[in-house]
Design a protein around this motif. Structure first.
Motif, PDB file in Angstrom:
ATOM      1  N   THR A 134       0.858  -1.173   0.000  1.00  0.00           N
ATOM      2  CA  THR A 134       0.000   0.000   0.000  1.00  0.00           C
ATOM      3  C   THR A 134       0.896   1.226   0.000  1.00  0.00           C
ATOM      4  OG1 THR A 134      -0.055   0.202   2.388  1.00  0.00           O
ATOM      5  CG2 THR A 134      -1.700  -1.230   1.393  1.00  0.00           C
ATOM      6  N   SER A 135       0.278   2.376  -0.185  1.00  0.00           N
ATOM      7  CA  SER A 135       1.097   3.587  -0.275  1.00  0.00           C
ATOM      8  C   SER A 135       1.441   4.130   1.112  1.00  0.00           C
ATOM      9  CB  SER A 135       0.336   4.642  -1.074  1.00  0.00           C
ATOM     10  OG  SER A 135      -0.910   4.892  -0.456  1.00  0.00           O
ATOM     11  N   SER A 136       1.038   3.408   2.167  1.00  0.00           N
ATOM     12  CA  SER A 136       1.205   3.992   3.496  1.00  0.00           C
ATOM     13  C   SER A 136       2.652   4.271   3.897  1.00  0.00           C
ATOM     14  CB  SER A 136       0.501   3.136   4.541  1.00  0.00           C
ATOM     15  OG  SER A 136       0.849   1.800   4.408  1.00  0.00           O
ATOM     16  N   PRO A 137       3.648   3.462   3.504  1.00  0.00           N
ATOM     17  CA  PRO A 137       5.011   3.821   3.932  1.00  0.00           C
ATOM     18  C   PRO A 137       5.441   5.197   3.433  1.00  0.00           C
ATOM     19  CG  PRO A 137       4.956   1.580   3.113  1.00  0.00           C
ATOM     20  CD  PRO A 137       3.620   2.169   2.813  1.00  0.00           C
ATOM     21  N   GLN A 138       5.138   5.478   2.142  1.00  0.00           N
ATOM     22  CA  GLN A 138       5.499   6.789   1.603  1.00  0.00           C
ATOM     23  C   GLN A 138       4.710   7.893   2.303  1.00  0.00           C
ATOM     24  OE1 GLN A 138       4.907   4.132  -0.160  1.00  0.00           O
ATOM     25  NE2 GLN A 138       6.685   3.802  -1.468  1.00  0.00           N
ATOM     26  N   LYS A 139       3.417   7.636   2.464  1.00  0.00           N
ATOM     27  CA  LYS A 139       2.588   8.640   3.128  1.00  0.00           C
ATOM     28  C   LYS A 139       3.115   8.917   4.535  1.00  0.00           C
ATOM     29  CE  LYS A 139      -1.975   7.927   1.062  1.00  0.00           C
ATOM     30  NZ  LYS A 139      -3.264   7.267   1.400  1.00  0.00           N
ATOM     31  N   GLN A 140       3.530   7.831   5.186  1.00  0.00           N
ATOM     32  CA  GLN A 140       3.997   7.998   6.558  1.00  0.00           C
ATOM     33  C   GLN A 140       5.230   8.889   6.604  1.00  0.00           C
ATOM     34  OE1 GLN A 140       2.567   7.348   9.185  1.00  0.00           O
ATOM     35  NE2 GLN A 140       3.976   6.981  10.870  1.00  0.00           N
ATOM     36  N   VAL A 141       6.115   8.752   5.579  1.00  0.00           N
ATOM     37  CA  VAL A 141       7.296   9.619   5.526  1.00  0.00           C
ATOM     38  C   VAL A 141       6.858  11.075   5.476  1.00  0.00           C
ATOM     39  CG1 VAL A 141       9.273  10.299   4.125  1.00  0.00           C
ATOM     40  CG2 VAL A 141       8.779   7.874   4.497  1.00  0.00           C
ATOM     41  N   ILE A 142       5.835  11.312   4.640  1.00  0.00           N
ATOM     42  CA  ILE A 142       5.338  12.689   4.537  1.00  0.00           C
ATOM     43  C   ILE A 142       4.794  13.153   5.887  1.00  0.00           C
ATOM     44  CG2 ILE A 142       3.587  14.160   3.454  1.00  0.00           C
ATOM     45  CD1 ILE A 142       3.853  12.322   0.988  1.00  0.00           C
ATOM     46  N   TRP A 143       4.024  12.282   6.532  1.00  0.00           N
ATOM     47  CA  TRP A 143       3.469  12.662   7.831  1.00  0.00           C
ATOM     48  C   TRP A 143       4.576  12.939   8.847  1.00  0.00           C
ATOM     49  CZ3 TRP A 143      -0.962  14.562   7.806  1.00  0.00           C
ATOM     50  CH2 TRP A 143      -2.035  14.005   7.087  1.00  0.00           C
ATOM     51  N   ILE A 144       5.639  12.136   8.787  1.00  0.00           N
ATOM     52  CA  ILE A 144       6.729  12.348   9.738  1.00  0.00           C
ATOM     53  C   ILE A 144       7.373  13.708   9.496  1.00  0.00           C
ATOM     54  CG2 ILE A 144       9.044  11.567  10.387  1.00  0.00           C
ATOM     55  CD1 ILE A 144       7.968   8.673   9.916  1.00  0.00           C
ATOM     56  N   VAL A 145       7.602  14.024   8.204  1.00  0.00           N
ATOM     57  CA  VAL A 145       8.195  15.322   7.885  1.00  0.00           C
ATOM     58  C   VAL A 145       7.287  16.451   8.352  1.00  0.00           C
ATOM     59  CG1 VAL A 145       8.882  16.852   6.000  1.00  0.00           C
ATOM     60  CG2 VAL A 145       9.557  14.437   5.969  1.00  0.00           C
ATOM     61  N   VAL A 146       5.992  16.321   8.025  1.00  0.00           N
ATOM     62  CA  VAL A 146       5.043  17.345   8.455  1.00  0.00           C
ATOM     63  C   VAL A 146       5.036  17.445   9.982  1.00  0.00           C
ATOM     64  CG1 VAL A 146       2.598  18.000   8.492  1.00  0.00           C
ATOM     65  CG2 VAL A 146       3.611  17.094   6.403  1.00  0.00           C
TER      66      VAL A 146
END
Lengths: 389, 679
Positions: free
Chosen positions: A45-57
């Motif tokens: 799923t796309s969640s690992p990439q999304k999670q990176v974004i969330w971590i940065v945010v």
């Protein structure tokens, strides 16, 4: 503003622990984002990439939250608190349900946020503000008022229904009341009241929540096939995932419970089971030790903070993290009934990540600006220098 | 004070995590092996690999039985509704789960009634319906009924798919619905996995297969399943020898479970087929081969993710019979109208060229026809050629003659006046006024009873019984057909019993195969060749040459008969047919083939009780060989249920003639054998 001096005064043990949690947890979260398909045609799923974004945010948000002093935040705690309640009302009216809990608000660009995650933080600030007045907690009436402050959002969140998130407020509130100096006699009375209240609470639970509890109580008994694939499914599969990891695990990305979909909700609520399966007892201990270090470092910030508001904010935030981490881990190993809470800093989830980083920022904010009790030579010369200027 | 309280708080946290630590140690270290096993057991599945059953062929390559793919339309309950697939983990709600947005089909509008009784589902006519299946706690198991209104809810697309299937196959839609619901109930009771395919229509044509395969949207939840079916491409040829199959029964399953130590499990074995009769039964192991297995990894929905290991299935070997398909067809045609059996043997080798029993059955329709077949008083399933318990009658005179000849106690000539006094009893010859003065060959020709009574008395019971035994009576021939009957030969025959035995009556019982074996030995210069039905084993599904002969510990037996005795008997058998007045003369009048036939008729007396009355139920025989000069084919034809006026000469002999008139000349050695297979 933040200068080099403030960076030096940042509480590095806390920062390093949090970074370690995120860095150690993310690969397992990614591994847990695999979904098997027919004929071995699985996908991530796309969640690992999304999670990176969330971590940065989340990191940016944390930096922003370091700018105003925690005192300034506590000044506006009433506004924050009421804002949180307003968000909960909006969710109640216009929310979006996931897995039966109406706790989400949809935003453009496919972003969904869970206000309840942020309400936990604002409630902690409000409680800290309320309890920080000298000798406030000594009176039973005030203790009850403090409980009421926590109870309002708690009930609203529990009504979504998201009992897991709601209950996370309980240990934080108790810890804050304790540290605020409440009389043990009062706390004992409250504990007794809680025991009396338990059966009433049972009546308030919906059938799903009750079955979670009965399932938890009945684990280890002989089960029918229907029960094994029914209400016991998550608990059994989680325990199998954890147990089959043994000492050192099956290796990152090689967990069969994980890769073959036997374990559900595994990049959110059950990410710890994936870590146990793929990294074994040793990997699980990395997480546990990091949480204990976080608890120790966080509480030492509270301990050394002379100002009650800061101290209580630190206690509240640390207890939020640690209690949630504990509950999440305990439920995956079967020590507690399964409630849907995430493992802070490890599980996938935008709101959870953002609110965790916000909480971390609050803790560091307190650490950054705590009036020190003892001063080192340099610090003294600093203060003198400031005075002279 | 707050410092102490913070310390208490920290201590609480540490204690909580220590508890978790202990639990982790228990789960991962103490019970680690258990859970690792659990994880492996649920992810690894052993899947049996089947192989088609090998074929049964004739010696000239015609296929008597082979596996063919048959197509069934099957329903997968778990795929009827996408919502079902998603909710599969909740057994109480996973069936026919109908989401709010989906259009519902109200069964009342279609005016059907569905009734469930215990395990079964009934669809009955045109009024209201009741469906109720509850689990052990009394909670409803199925979400196919709206519990407030009692309306029966099915996904709209299911009803449409069933309608299309009904149009394509001509099956009534109600019946199809009944089967789908039956499968659903089985799933609900956790009898079968929700993603298993349950056959709804068996044996559909290519059109239906193509429709279902190419338009999955119109047949959501349905699919094509292939299955092996035993077929007889050459029609019902030699059905009794070939035999038939059925599914494993309880004891077969138990035996297989023991043999394979429980793997791949009861449900797999229950679907296997096993030979129940004939060569299918005798050579079951050879034909079936060994199933293989595949060790696969599967995900939580039982979907295959990869193969971890495999052991390919081992195909069986084709079994080639000694039967010649041309002759077999001729023999079966000739026997068509009678109850009886016929066996044709290559006298030099003992190979059975044709073996038939009548009435016969059609193996490809076996399942449908079974009730009729089993109830038929003529017992079409009974293989008379090897299991018939028949009196032999006058054909046994060949044995009596040989016994006396070998003992050198044949009367040179003897008078027959139609009666024979023995003790205080008088036996009658079948010709009322007697045959007059006769010597051996004419006694055979006319089948004079009196002559053989005298002969038998002179030769003695020992010589007659011994000769019968040497010629193979009273014991199984050892041909590999299951449940062969060995016949009955008295151990002693004193006085009147000997007189009865001398003409093949009394306690003697034989099978047509034994009779053919006997005459073949006579024709083969006194060397008894063990009769054989199975020629050789060939590699599976190839038309290549024979691979291996089947080991056979039976040896040809030289009976040590003198040429003089054999010549005398053979001359008698020649006269029976080729001289005016012989009992077989009329049947073979104007026989127009380039060879002469020798043989012996017989009308063996037997009684049966029919409706409480004792009636004549004679057996007519014609046993012989051809050609006369250089015998190649020995045969026995038996016809049962003769009326009082009929005899072997008028019933069995014409059948033999019909066959011999059409017999391919290469089989009687008058033309070079054909190379290669016919088919």
């Amino acid at each position: 503003m933040i200068g080099i001096r403030q960076v030096k005064r940042l509480d590095w043990p806390v920062v390093i622990t949090l970074v370690a949690l995120v860095v150690f947890g993310w690969p397992f979260m990614k591994s847990a984002s695999y979904r098997s398909g027919p004929d071995g045609q699985g996908y991530y799923t796309s969640s690992p990439q999304k999670q990176v974004i969330w971590i940065v945010v989340g990191a940016v948000l944390a930096l922003v939250l370091l700018i105003p002093s925690y005192r300034a935040l506590s000044e506006v705690s009433l506004i924050l608190y009421l804002g949180g309640l307003a968000a909960l009302v909006i969710v109640m009216l216009y929310g979006h349900a996931v897995h039966g809990a109406k706790s989400w608000i949809k935003f453009p660009f496919d972003v969904q946020l869970q206000p309840s995650e942020f309400v936990k933080i604002t409630t902690v600030i409000a409680l800290a503000r309320y309890l920080s007045v000298e000798n406030k907690a000594k009176r039973m009436g005030n203790v009850l008022s403090a409980l009421a402050i926590a109870a309002v959002p708690l009930v609203m969140i529990a009504a979504q229904p998201d009992l897991g998130t709601a209950l996370m407020l309980v240990p934080a509130t108790i810890a804050m009341i304790l540290v605020a100096g409440a009389r043990l006699k009062h706390l004992g009375l409250l504990a007794a009241a809680a025991v009396v209240f338990l059966p009433v609470a049972w009546l308030g639970l919906n059938p799903t929540q009750r079955s979670r509890i009965t399932t938890w109580l009945r684990q280890g008994r002989k089960l029918t096939q229907a029960e094994r694939v029914g209400q016991f499914h998550h608990l059994i599969q989680s325990k199998v995932a954890i147990g089959s990891g043994r000492w050192s695990g099956k290796g990152l990305g090689k967990g069969t419970q994980n890769k073959l979909n036997y374990l559900g909700f595994r990049n959110t609520d059950f990410v710890f089971a994936v870590i146990c399966e793929e990294a074994g007892f040793l990997g699980a201990n990395v997480i546990i030790v990091l949480y204990l270090v976080l608890a120790g470092a966080g509480l030492s910030i509270a301990r050394s903070c002379r100002e009650p508001v800061g101290r209580l904010i630190a206690v509240g935030v640390v207890t939020l993290f640690v209690a949630q981490g504990f509950v999440n881990i305990a439920m995956t190993v079967g020590l507690l009934p399964i409630v849907g809470v995430t493992l802070p800093f490890v599980s996938y989830g935008g709101s959870s990540t953002l609110s965790s980083f916000a909480g971390a920022a609050l803790l560091l904010n307190v650490g950054l600006r705590r009036p020190k009790i003892t001063f080192s030579r340099e610090e003294l010369s600093d203060i003198v220098g400031n005075y002279r200027r | 004070m707050h410092k102490r309280r913070i310390a208490v708080l920290f201590g609480t946290m540490v204690a909580a995590f220590l508890a978790v630590e202990g639990r982790l140690f228990y789960l991962q270290i103490v019970r680690g092996e258990h859970y690792a096993d659990y994880a492996d057991r649920q992810r690894v599945a052993l899947v049996p690999l089947n192989v088609a059953r090998a074929r049964i062929l004739t010696s000239d390559g015609a296929v008597l039985a082979e596996d063919k793919l048959a197509f069934d339309i099957a329903v997968v309950i778990g795929k009827l509704d996408p919502a079902t697939e998603r909710r599969i983990r909740n057994p109480l709600r996973r069936l026919f789960y109908v989401g709010r947005t989906q259009k519902l089909h109200r069964i009342e509008e279609a005016s059907w009634k569905v009734r469930a009784e215990g395990d079964k589902v009934f669809v009955e006519g045109f009024s209201r319906l009741e469906v109720e299946v509850r689990d052990g706690h009394g909670r409803p198991r199925l979400d196919i009924v709206d519990r407030r209104t009692g309306e029966f809810l099915l996904p709209d697309h299911l009803i449409r798919s069933l309608g299309r299937l009904a149009v394509l196959t001509g099956e009534p839609r109600d019946e199809l619905l009944k089967k789908v619901l039956g499968a659903a109930f089985d799933v609900a009771r956790l009898r079968i996995p929700v993603f298993s395919a349950v056959a709804v229509i068996k044996g559909v044509g290519y059109e239906t297969v193509a429709a279902v395969d190419t338009r999955p949207d119109e047949f959501r939840g349905f699919g094509v399943r292939t299955r092996s079916e035993r077929v007889a491409p050459n029609g019902a040829l030699a059905p009794h020898s070939v035999g038939y199959l059925s599914k494993f029964n309880e004891s077969d399953v138990r035996a297989a479970m023991k043999k394979y130590r429980g793997w791949p499990g009861r449900s797999y074995f229950m679907n296997l087929r096993i030979g129940r009769a004939g060569i299918e039964k005798a050579m079951d192991d050879v034909l079936r081969g060994e199933f293989g297995m595949e060790c696969i990894e599967r995900d939580h929905l039982n979907r295959r993710q990869g193969v971890l290991a495999d052991a390919p299935a081992k195909a069986g070997r084709d079994v080639a019979l000694t039967i010649d398909s041309r002759l077999q067809r001729i023999v079966e045609q000739a026997l068509n109208d009678v109850t009886g059996a016929a066996v044709f043997i290559d006298v030099r080798t003992g190979h059975i060229l044709a073996i038939a029993s009548s009435p016969k059955f059609d193996p490809s329709r076996f399942r449908q026809d079974y009730p009729t077949l089993a109830a038929d008083p003529d017992q079409p399933l009974w293989n008379r050629a090897v299991r018939g318990r028949l009196p032999l009658g006058s054909v046994f005179k060949i044995v009596t003659a040989l016994a006396a000849l070998e003992a050198d106690r044949v009367p040179t000539a003897s008078d027959c006046d139609g009666t024979f006094r023995f003790g205080r009893r008088t036996f009658r010859c079948h010709r009322r006024y007697g045959h007059g003065r006769l010597e051996l060959t004419d006694a055979i020709k006319y089948s004079c009873n009196v002559f053989f009574w005298r002969t038998a008395l002179r030769a003695g019971e020992g010589a007659v019984i011994d000769m019968a035994r040497r010629l193979g009576f009273g014991r199984k021939t050892g041909v590999r057909i299951p449940r062969e009957y060995g016949g009955k030969l008295p151990l002693t025959a004193s006085g009147g019993e000997l007189l009865n035995l001398a003409i093949g009556q009394g306690g003697l019982q034989v099978t047509p195969l034994q009779a053919a074996q006997m005459v073949a030995a006579v024709a083969n210069d006194g060397v008894l060749m063990p009769v054989k039905l199975i020629g050789d084993l060939r590699p599976f599904d190839t038309d290549g040459p024979a691979a291996t002969a089947l080991p056979d510990d039976r040896k040809p037996r030289d009976l040590g008969l003198s040429k003089r005795s054999l010549d005398a008997v053979r001359l008698g058998l020649y006269k029976v047919i080729n001289e005016y007045g012989g009992t077989g003369y009329r049947a073979f009048q104007d026989f127009d083939r380039p060879f002469k036939v020798c043989g012996k008729t017989s009308t063996a007396e037997r009684t049966a009780s029919r409706d409480g009355r004792v009636v004549q139920d004679n057996v007519g025989w014609f046993v012989g060989y051809a050609p006369h000069e250089k015998p190649r084919v020995g045969f026995a034809v038996a016809v049962e249920h003769l009326s009082g006026s009929q005899g072997g000469g008028s019933t069995a002999a014409p059948i033999a003639r019909q066959v011999l008139e059409a017999i391919p000349l290469d089989l009687v050695g008058l033309e070079p054998p054909k190379q290669g297979g016919q088919e």
